[in-house]
Design an enzyme around this catalytic site. Structure first.
Site, PDB file in Angstrom:
ATOM      1  N   GLU A   1      -5.502  -4.839  10.433  1.00  0.00           N
ATOM      2  CA  GLU A   1      -4.463  -3.845  10.665  1.00  0.00           C
ATOM      3  C   GLU A   1      -4.744  -3.097  11.956  1.00  0.00           C
ATOM      4  O   GLU A   1      -5.521  -2.125  11.959  1.00  0.00           O
ATOM      5  CB  GLU A   1      -4.420  -2.852   9.507  1.00  0.00           C
ATOM      6  CG  GLU A   1      -4.126  -3.481   8.164  1.00  0.00           C
ATOM      7  CD  GLU A   1      -3.556  -2.456   7.193  1.00  0.00           C
ATOM      8  OE1 GLU A   1      -2.413  -2.638   6.771  1.00  0.00           O
ATOM      9  OE2 GLU A   1      -4.232  -1.462   6.887  1.00  0.00           O
TER      10      GLU A   1
ATOM     11  N   HIS B   1      -9.563   1.349   4.732  1.00  0.00           N
ATOM     12  CA  HIS B   1      -8.287   1.494   5.431  1.00  0.00           C
ATOM     13  C   HIS B   1      -8.471   2.402   6.653  1.00  0.00           C
ATOM     14  O   HIS B   1      -9.245   3.361   6.598  1.00  0.00           O
ATOM     15  CB  HIS B   1      -7.229   2.069   4.488  1.00  0.00           C
ATOM     16  CG  HIS B   1      -5.852   2.006   5.081  1.00  0.00           C
ATOM     17  ND1 HIS B   1      -5.393   2.957   5.952  1.00  0.00           N
ATOM     18  CD2 HIS B   1      -4.870   1.083   4.963  1.00  0.00           C
ATOM     19  CE1 HIS B   1      -4.172   2.623   6.345  1.00  0.00           C
ATOM     20  NE2 HIS B   1      -3.835   1.494   5.764  1.00  0.00           N
TER      21      HIS B   1
ATOM     22  N   GLU C   1      -6.794   4.724   7.804  1.00  0.00           N
ATOM     23  CA  GLU C   1      -6.546   6.149   7.567  1.00  0.00           C
ATOM     24  C   GLU C   1      -7.784   6.811   6.959  1.00  0.00           C
ATOM     25  O   GLU C   1      -8.065   7.974   7.210  1.00  0.00           O
ATOM     26  CB  GLU C   1      -5.305   6.323   6.681  1.00  0.00           C
ATOM     27  CG  GLU C   1      -4.028   6.084   7.495  1.00  0.00           C
ATOM     28  CD  GLU C   1      -2.867   5.503   6.727  1.00  0.00           C
ATOM     29  OE1 GLU C   1      -2.848   5.575   5.484  1.00  0.00           O
ATOM     30  OE2 GLU C   1      -1.953   4.952   7.388  1.00  0.00           O
TER      31      GLU C   1
ATOM     32  N   ASN D   1       0.866  -1.183   0.000  1.00  0.00           N
ATOM     33  CA  ASN D   1       0.000   0.000   0.000  1.00  0.00           C
ATOM     34  C   ASN D   1       0.902   1.232   0.000  1.00  0.00           C
ATOM     35  O   ASN D   1       1.496   1.561   1.014  1.00  0.00           O
ATOM     36  CB  ASN D   1      -0.881  -0.054   1.257  1.00  0.00           C
ATOM     37  CG  ASN D   1      -1.708   1.212   1.440  1.00  0.00           C
ATOM     38  OD1 ASN D   1      -1.809   2.037   0.530  1.00  0.00           O
ATOM     39  ND2 ASN D   1      -2.301   1.355   2.619  1.00  0.00           N
TER      40      ASN D   1
ATOM     41  N   LYS E   1       0.096   4.300  -0.304  1.00  0.00           N
ATOM     42  CA  LYS E   1      -0.535   5.482   0.297  1.00  0.00           C
ATOM     43  C   LYS E   1      -0.310   6.718  -0.597  1.00  0.00           C
ATOM     44  O   LYS E   1      -0.258   6.574  -1.806  1.00  0.00           O
ATOM     45  CB  LYS E   1      -0.025   5.686   1.727  1.00  0.00           C
ATOM     46  CG  LYS E   1      -0.144   4.392   2.541  1.00  0.00           C
ATOM     47  CD  LYS E   1       0.027   4.593   4.020  1.00  0.00           C
ATOM     48  CE  LYS E   1      -0.122   3.240   4.727  1.00  0.00           C
ATOM     49  NZ  LYS E   1      -0.058   3.342   6.171  1.00  0.00           N
TER      50      LYS E   1
ATOM     51  N   GLY F   1       2.465   2.232  10.764  1.00  0.00           N
ATOM     52  CA  GLY F   1       3.444   3.313  10.641  1.00  0.00           C
ATOM     53  C   GLY F   1       4.129   3.678  11.947  1.00  0.00           C
ATOM     54  O   GLY F   1       4.779   4.715  12.052  1.00  0.00           O
TER      55      GLY F   1
ATOM     56  N   SER G   1       3.329  -2.110  10.266  1.00  0.00           N
ATOM     57  CA  SER G   1       4.782  -2.185  10.471  1.00  0.00           C
ATOM     58  C   SER G   1       5.386  -3.541  10.119  1.00  0.00           C
ATOM     59  O   SER G   1       6.262  -4.049  10.819  1.00  0.00           O
ATOM     60  CB  SER G   1       5.137  -1.787  11.902  1.00  0.00           C
ATOM     61  OG  SER G   1       4.729  -0.452  12.164  1.00  0.00           O
TER      62      SER G   1
HETATM   63  P1  PGA Z   1       2.784   0.309   7.582  1.00  0.00           P
HETATM   64  O1  PGA Z   1       1.332   0.504   6.929  1.00  0.00           O
HETATM   65  O2  PGA Z   1       3.330  -0.989   7.034  1.00  0.00           O
HETATM   66  O3  PGA Z   1       3.582   1.505   7.149  1.00  0.00           O
HETATM   67  O4  PGA Z   1       2.595   0.236   9.054  1.00  0.00           O
HETATM   68  C1  PGA Z   1       0.470  -0.568   6.711  1.00  0.00           C
HETATM   69  C2  PGA Z   1      -0.844  -0.089   6.162  1.00  0.00           C
HETATM   70  O5  PGA Z   1      -1.327   0.964   6.604  1.00  0.00           O
HETATM   71  O6  PGA Z   1      -1.443  -0.726   5.259  1.00  0.00           O
END
Ligand code: PGA
Length: 253
Positions: A168, A96, A98, A10, A12, A174, A214
């Site tokens: 997630e 997601h 976010e 992803n 983003k 992140g 992560s």
């Molecule tokens: P990350 O993000 O691996 O940077 O933690 C994962 C995601 O949000 O899909």
């Protein structure tokens, strides 16, 4: 469980068209010849079509990061399922955290997107996960249950066969704080049980449940060793071909 392991990147809101194409060219080399794992990447909307062109003849699949549920019309700034399909997408990330956190997405909106995607033959990567606060208050399972039931509402068995779930935990995204394989497995098992209850044993065993939050080359193996973890949704570590390729090659570790 769940068949072929599925690793998705992803990206983003990262990578211009030129940067996206550079990364894809590197990736194609870095994961050439790999078998026994499905791979997808989700660049931003603006780079989808160009990346699709770069992916011709490659086994890497294309995913979008969101979509709108209406087919067309006066919805300034939105992107329809048909537009994504034509740009070459096979998958679309839906719900997601976010989007839920920063753009006010509710389970009902997530459900509408799921139906719109499936209606056009796009396969949803359906994201769910609890916040740190919810985990600390002991609400992890009730939050997951609500998200699963809300997001999958009215989806039939055939539709469910095209759905990939991504667990997630928001506190792991992140932050560099990955869930331990045991913490993740516990929730993955719970998700599978909920799906079994809504659909059937067979559907629950076949559905692929990715872990996200992560994920790195260092922790992927321990996660993938768990019975109910069928793949990963990778954010930060998918932005460099070297780290993403190492994650995709987890079986070689
Ligand atoms: P990350 O993000 O691996 O940077 O933690 C994962 C995601 O949000 O899909």
């Amino acid at each position: 469980m769940g068949g072929l392991p599925f690793i998705a990147g992803n990206w983003k809101m990262n990578k211009t068209v030129a940067e996206a194409c550079d990364l894809v060219r590197e990736l194609k080399v870095a994961i050439a010849g790999i078998e026994g794992v499905e791979v997808a990447i989700a660049p931003p909307f603006t780079a989808l079509y160009a990346v699709h062109q770069e992916l011709q003849g490659s086994a890497i699949h294309l995913a979008a990061q969101n979509l709108f549920w209406e087919g067309k019309g006066a919805y300034t700034g939105e992107v329809s399922p048909a537009m994504l399909k034509e740009a070459g997408c096979r998958y679309v990330i839906i719900g997601h955290s976010e989007r839920r956190q920063f753009f006010g997405e509710t389970d009902e909106m997530v459900n509408r997107r799921m139906k719109a995607a499936l209606g056009l033959g796009l396969k949803p990567i359906f994201c769910i996960g609890e916040t740190l606060r919810e985990r600390e208050e002991g609400k992890t399972f009730s939050v997951i249950e609500r998200q699963v039931e809300g997001g999958l509402r009215d989806l039939g068995e055939t539709e469910m066969k095209s759905v990939v779930v991504a667990y997630e935990p928001v506190w792991a995204i992140g932050t560099g704080k990955t869930a331990t394989p045991q913490q993740a497995e516990e929730v993955h098992r719970f998700i599978r049980e909920r799906i079994e209850r809504i659909y059937s044993r067979q559907i629950a065993e076949e559905v692929r449940i990715q872990y996200g939050g992560s994920v790195t080359p260092e922790n992927i193996k321990g996660l993938m060793d768990q019975r109910d973890i069928d793949g990963a949704l990778v954010g930060g570590a998918s932005l460099k071909s070297e780290t993403f390729a190492k994650i995709v090659r987890f079986k070689e570790m």
